[in-house]
Design a protein around this motif. Sequence first.
Motif, short mmCIF file in Angstrom:
data_model
loop_
_atom_site.label_atom_id
_atom_site.label_comp_id
_atom_site.label_asym_id
_atom_site.label_seq_id
_atom_site.Cartn_x
_atom_site.Cartn_y
_atom_site.Cartn_z
N ILE A 178 0.86 -1.18 0.00
CA ILE A 178 0.00 0.00 0.00
C ILE A 178 0.89 1.23 0.00
O ILE A 178 1.82 1.33 0.80
N ILE A 179 0.62 2.13 -0.88
CA ILE A 179 1.36 3.39 -0.95
C ILE A 179 0.37 4.51 -0.67
O ILE A 179 -0.66 4.60 -1.34
N ASP A 180 0.67 5.33 0.30
CA ASP A 180 -0.24 6.44 0.59
C ASP A 180 0.02 7.60 -0.37
O ASP A 180 1.03 7.66 -1.06
N SER A 181 -0.90 8.53 -0.41
CA SER A 181 -0.81 9.63 -1.36
C SER A 181 0.41 10.50 -1.11
O SER A 181 0.97 11.07 -2.04
N GLN A 182 0.86 10.61 0.13
CA GLN A 182 2.04 11.43 0.43
C GLN A 182 3.28 10.84 -0.23
O GLN A 182 4.11 11.57 -0.77
N SER A 183 3.41 9.53 -0.19
CA SER A 183 4.56 8.88 -0.83
C SER A 183 4.54 9.10 -2.33
O SER A 183 5.57 9.34 -2.96
#
Length: 153
Positions: A115-120
């Motif tokens: 899972i990659i969050d939007s900040q990353s």
Amino acid sequence: MWTTANRGKYKRDGLRYPSDLTDAEWALVEPLIPPAKRGGRRREVNVREVVNGLLYVLSTGCQWRAVPKDLPAKSTLFDYFDLWNWDGTLGRLHDELYVKCREAMDREASPTACIIDSQSVKSAEKGGSASTRAGMMRARRSRARSATSSSIR
């Protein structure tokens, strides 16, 4: 999830410290600890107590000098930590226990998704490490702003 069944399974009331290993946990860890070197003096320290001491330091975040007296000496703990970090024992312990935990939960040994969050994603679009580096550097001041104005009459 903390259900009534799980609470009993993870109860640590009978242990000296919550970070100490239970007998079942030690049975998983013990085979992964390398034996003492051949020759020289015999190992005098109880390796289980060394592991308990290292887990105490890691779980509490205390300084080496603040290790309780009923655990091995701080120098002994640090020496084993340094040795096991250098020879890869800590990495092998982590990897082996990680795989066993995943298999106990009926999952594959290695995850197949992430899972990659939007900040990353935002930082990766901007160049990632370069934008991080710029954010970590001290701001530069303008010379014009800091110079003394000579227009005062």
